[in-house]
Design an enzyme around this catalytic site. Structure first.
Site, mmCIF file in Angstrom:
data_model
loop_
_atom_site.group_PDB
_atom_site.id
_atom_site.type_symbol
_atom_site.label_atom_id
_atom_site.label_comp_id
_atom_site.label_asym_id
_atom_site.label_seq_id
_atom_site.Cartn_x
_atom_site.Cartn_y
_atom_site.Cartn_z
ATOM 1 N N MET A 249 0.822 -1.213 0.000
ATOM 2 C CA MET A 249 0.000 0.000 0.000
ATOM 3 C C MET A 249 0.856 1.264 0.000
ATOM 4 S SD MET A 249 -3.089 -0.990 -0.154
ATOM 5 C CE MET A 249 -4.135 0.387 0.296
ATOM 6 N N HIS B 35 -7.960 5.821 4.921
ATOM 7 C CA HIS B 35 -7.995 4.429 4.491
ATOM 8 C C HIS B 35 -8.120 4.346 2.975
ATOM 9 C CE1 HIS B 35 -10.241 0.343 4.482
ATOM 10 N NE2 HIS B 35 -8.957 0.155 4.460
HETATM 11 P P1 NAD Z 1 2.890 -4.798 3.466
HETATM 12 O O1 NAD Z 1 3.327 -5.929 4.306
HETATM 13 O O2 NAD Z 1 2.929 -4.977 1.976
HETATM 14 O O3 NAD Z 1 3.798 -3.540 3.785
HETATM 15 C C1 NAD Z 1 4.158 -3.136 5.055
HETATM 16 C C2 NAD Z 1 5.489 -2.417 4.960
HETATM 17 O O4 NAD Z 1 5.767 -1.826 6.204
HETATM 18 C C3 NAD Z 1 6.656 -3.350 4.619
HETATM 19 O O5 NAD Z 1 7.389 -2.809 3.536
HETATM 20 C C4 NAD Z 1 7.488 -3.340 5.900
HETATM 21 O O6 NAD Z 1 8.885 -3.481 5.652
HETATM 22 C C5 NAD Z 1 7.157 -1.969 6.454
HETATM 23 N N1 NAD Z 1 7.391 -1.836 7.861
HETATM 24 C C6 NAD Z 1 7.094 -2.704 8.858
HETATM 25 N N2 NAD Z 1 7.510 -2.211 10.039
HETATM 26 C C7 NAD Z 1 8.061 -1.011 9.797
HETATM 27 C C8 NAD Z 1 8.664 -0.028 10.614
HETATM 28 N N3 NAD Z 1 8.751 -0.205 11.929
HETATM 29 N N4 NAD Z 1 9.122 1.085 10.035
HETATM 30 C C9 NAD Z 1 9.031 1.243 8.708
HETATM 31 N N5 NAD Z 1 8.477 0.350 7.879
HETATM 32 C C10 NAD Z 1 8.006 -0.763 8.430
HETATM 33 O O7 NAD Z 1 1.468 -4.406 3.975
HETATM 34 P P2 NAD Z 1 0.293 -3.615 3.204
HETATM 35 O O8 NAD Z 1 -0.607 -4.579 2.554
HETATM 36 O O9 NAD Z 1 0.904 -2.523 2.400
HETATM 37 O O10 NAD Z 1 -0.509 -3.003 4.420
HETATM 38 C C11 NAD Z 1 -0.041 -1.887 5.129
HETATM 39 C C12 NAD Z 1 -1.188 -1.275 5.919
HETATM 40 O O11 NAD Z 1 -2.204 -0.873 5.023
HETATM 41 C C13 NAD Z 1 -1.837 -2.202 6.915
HETATM 42 O O12 NAD Z 1 -2.206 -1.477 8.045
HETATM 43 C C14 NAD Z 1 -3.064 -2.702 6.172
HETATM 44 O O13 NAD Z 1 -4.103 -3.085 7.045
HETATM 45 C C15 NAD Z 1 -3.445 -1.462 5.417
HETATM 46 N N6 NAD Z 1 -4.269 -1.685 4.226
HETATM 47 C C16 NAD Z 1 -3.990 -2.710 3.390
HETATM 48 C C17 NAD Z 1 -4.773 -2.891 2.257
HETATM 49 C C18 NAD Z 1 -4.467 -3.995 1.289
HETATM 50 O O14 NAD Z 1 -5.274 -4.206 0.359
HETATM 51 N N7 NAD Z 1 -3.355 -4.691 1.422
HETATM 52 C C19 NAD Z 1 -5.839 -2.003 1.990
HETATM 53 C C20 NAD Z 1 -6.068 -0.941 2.859
HETATM 54 C C21 NAD Z 1 -5.272 -0.793 3.963
#
Ligand code: NAD
Length: 736
Positions: free
Chosen positions: A337, A463
């Site tokens: 995201m 969101h």
């Molecule tokens: P993801 O696992 O693809 O990405 C998360 C990223 O955060 C990774 O690159 C990781 O290295 C990084 N990260 C973790 N800890 C960290 C830290 N302490 N400092 C800096 N970076 C850090 O996850 P995602 O699917 O992108 O989801 C991220 C957020 O977005 C979540 O809260 C999720 O609920 C929300 N979200 C996801 C979706 C979806 O469709 N995947 C949709 C809406 C919202």
């Protein structure tokens, strides 16, 4: 004579250049005043013997967006008022009213002097219908030129001669394709379809248009010439015999009969091509009058045009907060995201610092943007230079100190309370006073996360939906302590990235996911009852949903569904979830390793491309299967729409969503809720709350207590209220 919306300059060759340039508006639109002035201009140019012909163009960067849909919306109230006064004559009065634009354009077409439309930018709907009534059409070759008759997208159709002129200029199949989909044409494509005569360099537009007149352009439309034949020879030809028997079936396959306007286009073209042009116009006027009386047209215009615009323009922005022009945005978490959030932010011209745990991970996030830019440049949607400039605005980093001058930081790290807590603390340690922290969490309540913040008034949820670069909706979530300034900054940001916001109070699943999971859970119920999966998917599409619930669950991931079910049990107890759902989902995930599209196995199997996905045959063995003739598809359709609409009603009752426009627009942009209904609450208002309550009571008897109508709905039914009446977004009890 001086006009408010037009200027006229006549050159030494006697060619009048009429320039449409409405004061105080970014785009020209047809209003009653514009039509009055255009009528006067036609009279004046005809009366002036010195004028040989007219070139009509726009003073804005776009040509025109077409009719002001608020004007069309007012036709609905006009009809209702007339019906109340004199039921027998109301439809005739509406017929006369809608014929006004048709008559004006026909008057232009038959005025005796040549008119040429010089299309300098986006030319939509009524503006293209006006151009079609001109005797010549020249379009600029600029990329910004888009030509379309997109009315069907808001539940109406080209009703000012469009169906008759397009089908007399191009072949019927292309005409139907253009109008029933509302697709945009480039200038070159429009010329290939014979809808414009010339495409010229932007600086040659007016000279070329004038030259057409100097070259002796005849002020007579082709269909007013003796012996005119429609392209392809009309309806009674061998080619038409291929097209017309199939056309209604194709339309039905695409729309499931849910869009009266799309069907009306078919009828207008089919019937219109068999009669003289003026009779064709009358046929079109008659169907337009009919379509304007449909709930679909009313609800679609309200949600997909008026409300969409109002929300986009900040209808929910708190008063008295100065506008923030964001100088820098931080995105923490460069994963799935975060990488795309950084991309859309940079695409809006805002510099972004993209942070992850190490530089390598942050750079990987930026490379997602590089891929998107490459794709856009390849498709000609972005120039190489603009793409390079966009990417130069994304700075990958692992150092939180780089956020010290950010106005807004969006967190998109793992969905884990502890990880998010650490990030909130690290960001706030460097964030300047007054800057806003936004979380992109999809499941964790904002108020809970804000407990980790030292400045909860500046803490908010923003969101996004995946894929971020395509999805137009953003939910802005207010925590208990979120202040007005944070809301204003979040809305300014959403406006800057050109997405539509809905403002939602904090709750599990916010608005969109609450509704989406109702949709998916209803499909689980159907599977468990033994409804074949193909019927479930098809019934949902026939109800107007763009993606079947099982395919959708595969996209969002079935293991995520399991995670959410487990979290719900942990937080709210065993009774909060249906044990049969838990059994189904855990069986798929833990028993079969079917996690959804990402594992190439879910409710569907995903073989390597180019093979297409197909429903997993093993679904048939999970539950005893019913026979197709034991199942009523109408009831399946009702169940999908009703369960979502009920959830939307619950969010209003709980004060999670406070404005019906947001529930409607959010349901369409967020998960494609049957657009012809105008959205989840308009679906209820459209059939009447009383009818909806009775439908829910019937469904509850057979399909479970989750269909039981709520106290709010029963109260509204008893009082004869609508959502737009009871929760009037305009603060006036008039709109209903
Ligand atoms: P993801 O696992 O693809 O990405 C998360 C990223 O955060 C990774 O690159 C990781 O290295 C990084 N990260 C973790 N800890 C960290 C830290 N302490 N400092 C800096 N970076 C850090 O996850 P995602 O699917 O992108 O989801 C991220 C957020 O977005 C979540 O809260 C999720 O609920 C929300 N979200 C996801 C979706 C979806 O469709 N995947 C949709 C809406 C919202």
């Amino acid at each position: 004579m001086a006009y408010t919306n037009f200027t006229i300059e006549t050159d030494t060759d006697g060619i009048a250049l009429v320039t449409w340039d409405m004061p105080g508006k970014s785009m020209n639109v047809f209003t009653a005043e514009v039509m009055d002035e255009l009528n006067a201009i036609i009279d004046a140019t005809v009366a002036d013997a010195a004028i040989k012909g007219v070139v009509f163009t726009s003073g804005k960067s776009s040509f025109s967006g077409g009719a002001d849909l608020s004007m069309i919306k007012s036709m609905f109230s006009f009809y209702q008022d007339e019906k109340a006064k004199e039921p027998a004559g109301a439809a005739q009065k509406l017929f006369d009213l809608v014929g006004r634009m048709t008559g004006l354009f026909r008057k232009l077409e038959t005025c005796g002097k040549p008119w040429v439309s010089a299309i300098n930018g986006t030319c939509m709907g009524g503006a293209f219908e006006l151009s079609l009534a001109c005797h010549g059409r020249v379009a600029s070759s600029a990329k910004s030129v888009k030509i379309a008759l997109p009315e069907v997208k808001v539940g109406i159709f080209p009703g000012a001669g469009g169906t008759q002129r397009v089908s007399r200029l191009t072949d019927a199949q292309s005409a139907l394709q253009m109008m029933t989909t509302g697709q945009s044409l480039t200038a070159v494509r429009a010329k290939a379809m014979n809808l414009v005569h010339q495409v010229v360099e932007p600086d040659q537009l007016i000279p070329a248009a004038k030259q057409m007149i100097k070259d002796g352009l005849k002020p007579v439309a082709p269909w007013d010439e003796k012996g005119f034949k429609a392209p392809g020879g009309g309806i009674w030809t061998p080619a038409s015999a291929q097209l017309w028997p199939a056309a209604p079936a194709i339309l039905r396959r695409e729309t499931s009969g849910n869009y009266p306007a799309a069907l009306a286009i078919l009828k207008c073209v089919y019937e219109g091509l068999q009669v003289p042009f003026d009779t064709g116009l009358k046929i079109e006027q008659r169907y337009f009058t009919q379509v304007l009386q449909t709930t679909e047209a009313y609800s679609m215009i309200r949600s997909l045009f008026i409300s969409l615009q109002e929300l986009g323009k900040g209808a929910r922005r708190p008063a008295g907060q100065p506008k923030t022009v964001l100088k820098k945005v931080g995105v923490v978490g460069a994963g799935f995201m975060g990488a795309s959030i950084a991309y859309v932010t940079a695409a809006a011209g805002i510099p972004v610092t993209l942070i992850d745990r190490d530089t390598e991970a942050a750079e990987k996030g930026k490379s997602v943007g590089e891929g998107l830019v490459k794709d856009a440049v390849g498709k000609g949607r972005l120039t190489y230079e603009d793409g390079a400039a966009l990417l130069s605005r994304i700075t990958p980093s692992a150092d939180y100190a780089d956020l010290r001058d950010a106005d807004l930081v969006i967190e998109a790290v793992f969905e884990d309370r502890e990880v998010k807590k650490a990030v909130i603390e690290a960001v706030e340690a460097v964030l300047p006073a007054g800057a806003v922290f936004a979380s992109n969490t999809s499941t964790l309540p904002i108020s809970g996360l804000a407990k980790n913040s030292k400045r909860p008034a500046d803490f908010i949820g923003v969101h996004f939906f995946s894929p971020v670069e395509k999805m137009m909706l953003t939910e802005v979530i207010l925590g208990k302590e979120t202040g007005d300034r944070a809301l204003a900054v979040a809305l300014d940001y959403v406006a800057a990235i050109k997405k539509t916001p809905i403002v939602v109070n904090d709750t599990r699943g916010f608005f969109v996911n609450r509704c989406v999971f109702r949709y998916i859970h209803e499909a689980y119920d159907m599977l468990i009852e033994g409804v074949p999966a193909t019927m479930i998917e098809n019934a949902a599409k026939m109800a107007g949903m763009p993606v079947g619930p099982l395919a959708l669950n595969d996209e969002v991931a079935i293991d995520l569904s399991l995670k959410i079910l487990k979290a719900t049990v942990a937080d709210l107890g065993e009774k909060a979830v249906d044990p049969r759902h838990m059994q189904l989902v855990s069986g798929l995930v833990e028993g079969e390793g079917r996690l959804g599209r990402k594992s190439a196995k879910g409710f569907y199997d995903y073989p390597p491309k180019p093979a297409k996905k197909s429903l997993w045959p093993g679904l048939k063995d999970l539950y005893p299967q019913k026979k197709a003739d034991e199942i009523d598809v109408t009831v399946l359709k009702q169940r999908f729409l009703a369960t979502i609409a009920l959830e939307a009603a619950r969010t209003m009752e709980e004060g999670i969503v406070t404005d019906p426009r947001e529930a409607d627009v959010g349901s369409i942009l967020g998960f494609g809720f049957a657009p012809y209904t105008g959205g989840a609450l308009s679906y209820i208002d459209g059939m009447g709350v009383k009818a909806f309550v009775s439908l829910c009571e019937t469904l509850a008897k057979t399909y479970g207590a989750h269909f039981a109508p709520t106290a709010l709905l029963k109260d509204m039914a008893a009082k004869g209220e609508t959502f737009y009446g009871r929760f009037d977004p305009y603060g006036v009890k008039a709109a209903a």
